[in-house]
Write a protein that holds these residues in place. Structure first.
Motif, PDB file in Angstrom:
ATOM      1  N   ALA A 121       1.105  -3.250  -0.851  1.00 36.53           N
ATOM      2  CA  ALA A 121       0.128  -2.231  -1.222  1.00 36.53           C
ATOM      3  C   ALA A 121       0.783  -0.860  -1.359  1.00 36.53           C
ATOM      4  N   GLU A 122       1.713  -0.539  -0.463  1.00 37.86           N
ATOM      5  CA  GLU A 122       2.421   0.737  -0.535  1.00 37.86           C
ATOM      6  C   GLU A 122       3.268   0.833  -1.802  1.00 37.86           C
ATOM      7  N   VAL A 123       3.960  -0.262  -2.136  1.00 38.48           N
ATOM      8  CA  VAL A 123       4.797  -0.262  -3.336  1.00 38.48           C
ATOM      9  C   VAL A 123       3.933  -0.115  -4.584  1.00 38.48           C
ATOM     10  N   LYS A 124       2.827  -0.839  -4.650  1.00 35.64           N
ATOM     11  CA  LYS A 124       1.937  -0.736  -5.813  1.00 35.64           C
ATOM     12  C   LYS A 124       1.362   0.669  -5.940  1.00 35.64           C
ATOM     13  N   GLU A 125       1.032   1.283  -4.806  1.00 33.40           N
ATOM     14  CA  GLU A 125       0.499   2.637  -4.818  1.00 33.40           C
ATOM     15  C   GLU A 125       1.534   3.617  -5.361  1.00 33.40           C
TER      16      GLU A 125
END
Length: 146
Positions: free
Chosen positions: A75-79
């Protein structure tokens, strides 16, 4: 399609070629998720080493490693990937349109771009294919070549 070949000494090679339906394809990477057949097995490495046995370095021993919340990390990478400025969004849109278009659409996008010094955009080859494209400025502005 993903192609995987596993070679085990003394055995026939194993070939796997599944059609991908859930792969994430991004400009910088392709992400494929595979589930382990045996959740009790912990892989120390995917690559063969002299210390490991011939089963992709699989071990059933428990280790005291830090647990990683992969969903949170994903989720952090996609954000981070989604946080882009306006120009990057427009550039990504045109790259996707060009990349996903057929040959006529790509030619229709390139010809006006080159001939008009990047002032005309078209995706219709029938419209731009047979004529010279002149540089044009938006209404109320004047074209000046430098």
């Amino acid at each position: 399609m993903l192609s995987v070949s596993v070679e085990v000494p003394g055995e026939a090679p194993y070939h796997l070629q599944p059609r991908l339906s859930g792969a994430s394809i991004l400009p910088s990477k392709i992400e494929v998720r595979l589930a382990k057949a045996d959740e009790q097995v912990t892989w120390t490495s995917l690559e063969y080493t002299s210390k490991a046995n011939n089963k992709l370095a699989a071990t059933t021993t428990t280790t005291t490693t830090k647990k990683v919340d992969w969903d949170k990390l994903e989720a952090e990478v996609k954000e981070e990937e989604e946080v882009v400025d306006g120009d990057a969004v427009v550039n990504r849109f045109f790259q996707q349109m060009y990349g996903n278009g057929d040959e006529d659409m790509r030619r229709a996008m390139m010809k006006p771009y080159v001939e008009s010094n990047d002032t005309v955009l078209s995706t219709d080859w029938k419209d731009v294919g047979s004529k010279k494209i002149e540089a044009s400025a938006p209404e109320g502005m004047e074209w000046e070549y430098r």
